[in-house]
Enzyme design. Structure first.
Site, PDB file in Angstrom:
ATOM      1  N   HIS A 236       0.794  -1.243   0.000  1.00  0.00           N
ATOM      2  CA  HIS A 236       0.000   0.000   0.000  1.00  0.00           C
ATOM      3  C   HIS A 236       0.817   1.279   0.000  1.00  0.00           C
ATOM      4  O   HIS A 236       0.311   2.327   0.412  1.00  0.00           O
ATOM      5  CB  HIS A 236      -1.004   0.020   1.178  1.00  0.00           C
ATOM      6  CG  HIS A 236      -1.849  -1.213   1.244  1.00  0.00           C
ATOM      7  ND1 HIS A 236      -2.859  -1.462   0.353  1.00  0.00           N
ATOM      8  CD2 HIS A 236      -1.795  -2.287   2.069  1.00  0.00           C
ATOM      9  CE1 HIS A 236      -3.411  -2.638   0.632  1.00  0.00           C
ATOM     10  NE2 HIS A 236      -2.776  -3.155   1.658  1.00  0.00           N
ATOM     11  N   GLN A 237       2.073   1.227  -0.464  1.00  0.00           N
ATOM     12  CA  GLN A 237       2.864   2.454  -0.574  1.00  0.00           C
ATOM     13  C   GLN A 237       2.601   3.100  -1.929  1.00  0.00           C
ATOM     14  O   GLN A 237       2.791   2.471  -2.972  1.00  0.00           O
ATOM     15  CB  GLN A 237       4.362   2.156  -0.434  1.00  0.00           C
ATOM     16  CG  GLN A 237       5.225   3.415  -0.488  1.00  0.00           C
ATOM     17  CD  GLN A 237       6.718   3.131  -0.338  1.00  0.00           C
ATOM     18  OE1 GLN A 237       7.156   1.987  -0.457  1.00  0.00           O
ATOM     19  NE2 GLN A 237       7.494   4.163  -0.099  1.00  0.00           N
TER      20      GLN A 237
ATOM     21  N   HIS B 125       7.809   7.550   4.433  1.00  0.00           N
ATOM     22  CA  HIS B 125       6.995   8.447   5.255  1.00  0.00           C
ATOM     23  C   HIS B 125       6.277   7.640   6.320  1.00  0.00           C
ATOM     24  O   HIS B 125       5.848   6.517   6.084  1.00  0.00           O
ATOM     25  CB  HIS B 125       5.983   9.228   4.407  1.00  0.00           C
ATOM     26  CG  HIS B 125       5.200   8.380   3.452  1.00  0.00           C
ATOM     27  ND1 HIS B 125       5.708   7.932   2.255  1.00  0.00           N
ATOM     28  CD2 HIS B 125       3.939   7.888   3.536  1.00  0.00           C
ATOM     29  CE1 HIS B 125       4.797   7.198   1.636  1.00  0.00           C
ATOM     30  NE2 HIS B 125       3.706   7.153   2.400  1.00  0.00           N
ATOM     31  N   PHE B 126       6.178   8.236   7.478  1.00  0.00           N
ATOM     32  CA  PHE B 126       5.437   7.648   8.589  1.00  0.00           C
ATOM     33  C   PHE B 126       4.127   8.402   8.730  1.00  0.00           C
ATOM     34  O   PHE B 126       4.126   9.631   8.847  1.00  0.00           O
ATOM     35  CB  PHE B 126       6.235   7.741   9.896  1.00  0.00           C
ATOM     36  CG  PHE B 126       7.422   6.819   9.949  1.00  0.00           C
ATOM     37  CD1 PHE B 126       8.546   7.048   9.163  1.00  0.00           C
ATOM     38  CD2 PHE B 126       7.427   5.723  10.793  1.00  0.00           C
ATOM     39  CE1 PHE B 126       9.641   6.191   9.209  1.00  0.00           C
ATOM     40  CE2 PHE B 126       8.514   4.863  10.855  1.00  0.00           C
ATOM     41  CZ  PHE B 126       9.621   5.096  10.062  1.00  0.00           C
ATOM     42  N   HIS B 127       3.034   7.669   8.703  1.00  0.00           N
ATOM     43  CA  HIS B 127       1.726   8.283   8.929  1.00  0.00           C
ATOM     44  C   HIS B 127       1.463   8.347  10.437  1.00  0.00           C
ATOM     45  O   HIS B 127       1.727   7.382  11.156  1.00  0.00           O
ATOM     46  CB  HIS B 127       0.605   7.423   8.334  1.00  0.00           C
ATOM     47  CG  HIS B 127       0.635   7.257   6.856  1.00  0.00           C
ATOM     48  ND1 HIS B 127      -0.177   7.976   6.005  1.00  0.00           N
ATOM     49  CD2 HIS B 127       1.350   6.429   6.058  1.00  0.00           C
ATOM     50  CE1 HIS B 127       0.030   7.590   4.755  1.00  0.00           C
ATOM     51  NE2 HIS B 127       0.953   6.654   4.763  1.00  0.00           N
TER      52      HIS B 127
HETATM   53  P1  AMP Z   1       1.260   5.801   1.126  1.00  0.00           P
HETATM   54  O1  AMP Z   1       0.094   5.019   0.580  1.00  0.00           O
HETATM   55  O2  AMP Z   1       1.745   5.226   2.445  1.00  0.00           O
HETATM   56  O3  AMP Z   1       2.361   5.947   0.130  1.00  0.00           O
HETATM   57  O4  AMP Z   1       0.691   7.228   1.489  1.00  0.00           O
HETATM   58  C1  AMP Z   1       0.961   8.380   0.747  1.00  0.00           C
HETATM   59  C2  AMP Z   1       0.223   9.500   1.415  1.00  0.00           C
HETATM   60  O5  AMP Z   1       0.733  10.736   0.932  1.00  0.00           O
HETATM   61  C3  AMP Z   1      -1.288   9.521   1.162  1.00  0.00           C
HETATM   62  O6  AMP Z   1      -1.983   9.475   2.400  1.00  0.00           O
HETATM   63  C4  AMP Z   1      -1.516  10.839   0.421  1.00  0.00           C
HETATM   64  O7  AMP Z   1      -2.735  11.461   0.772  1.00  0.00           O
HETATM   65  C5  AMP Z   1      -0.317  11.650   0.861  1.00  0.00           C
HETATM   66  N1  AMP Z   1       0.088  12.704  -0.050  1.00  0.00           N
HETATM   67  C6  AMP Z   1       0.375  12.578  -1.368  1.00  0.00           C
HETATM   68  N2  AMP Z   1       0.742  13.764  -1.890  1.00  0.00           N
HETATM   69  C7  AMP Z   1       0.702  14.660  -0.871  1.00  0.00           C
HETATM   70  C8  AMP Z   1       0.972  16.062  -0.769  1.00  0.00           C
HETATM   71  N3  AMP Z   1       1.361  16.785  -1.830  1.00  0.00           N
HETATM   72  N4  AMP Z   1       0.818  16.661   0.437  1.00  0.00           N
HETATM   73  C9  AMP Z   1       0.420  15.951   1.501  1.00  0.00           C
HETATM   74  N5  AMP Z   1       0.167  14.625   1.469  1.00  0.00           N
HETATM   75  C10 AMP Z   1       0.289  13.978   0.291  1.00  0.00           C
END
Ligand code: AMP
Length: 138
Positions: free
Chosen positions: A93-94, A100-102
Site C-alpha cells: 500500500h505504498q 513516510h510515517f503516517h
Molecule cells: P502511502 O500510501 O503510504 O504511500 O501514502 C501516501 C500519502 O501521501 C497519502 O496518504 C496521500 O494522501 C499523501 N500525499 C500525497 N501527496 C501529498 C501532498 N502533496 N501533500 C500531503 N500529502 C500527500
C-alpha cells in the site's frame, strides 16, 4: 540542508519548498506536514530529508529523529487513539516512493485507519525453525 534530492519525487519537492505543504514541524533531518487526503482529522506525515523508497534505504540517524516528532504530533492533535503506519512497496500500500510515517488519529470506528489482520494458525515447529533462521541474521 541534508536532503538527497530526487528530481521527480513529490516529497523531495515539498522538502525543497518547490511545492507547498501544511508544515507542522521541521528539524535538520525531518519534516512533518498534514496529509492532503486525510483518513481522519489530524492525519499527518513525518518524512526524512533523505530520499529513499523503503525503510532499509534510510540511514539510522534519520530514522531516530522520526518517532519523537511523530510523538509531538500526537500530543499536538490531542489524539487519544491513533496508528503510526509506514508502508513499504506497492503491494504493501505504498503510493509515494519516499519513506513516510503516517500519524493517523483514530477518533471512532468510521474514521482513521481500517485494517485487515489475517492471522494464520501457528505451527510451532515451523515457527521455531524460522525463529532460529532469522535470529542468526539479525
Ligand atoms: P502511502 O500510501 O503510504 O504511500 O501514502 C501516501 C500519502 O501521501 C497519502 O496518504 C496521500 O494522501 C499523501 N500525499 C500525497 N501527496 C501529498 C501532498 N502533496 N501533500 C500531503 N500529502 C500527500
Amino acid at each position: 540542508m541534508a536532503t538527497s534530492k530526487m528530481a521527480s519525487c513529490i516529497f523531495c519537492k515539498i522538502i525543497q519548498g518547490e511545492i507547498p505543504c501544511f508544515k507542522l514541524f521541521e528539524s535538520d533531518k525531518t519534516l512533518a506536514f498534514l496529509d492532503i487526503n486525510p483518513l481522519s482529522k489530524g492525519h499527518a506525515l513525518v518524512i526524512p530529508k533523505f530520499h529513499g523508497e523503503k525503510l532499509t534505504d534510510i540511514p539510522d540517524d534519520y530514522l531516530t529523529d522520526i518517532l519523537p516528532i511523530a510523538k509531538k504530533l500526537v500530543v499536538a492533535t490531542g489524539a487519544k487513539e491513533y496508528n503510526i503506519l509506514q508502508n513499504n512497496g506497492r503491494g504493501a500500500h505504498q503510493e509515494v516512493g519516499h519513506v513516510h510515517f503516517h500519524m493517523i488519529p483514530k477518533p471512532n470506528e468510521q474514521e482513521g485507519l481500517g485494517i485487515g489482520w489475517p492471522q494464520q494458525k501457528t505451527d510451532m515447529d515451523k515457527l521455531k525453525a524460522y525463529f532460529e533462521e532469522i535470529k542468526s541474521k539479525v
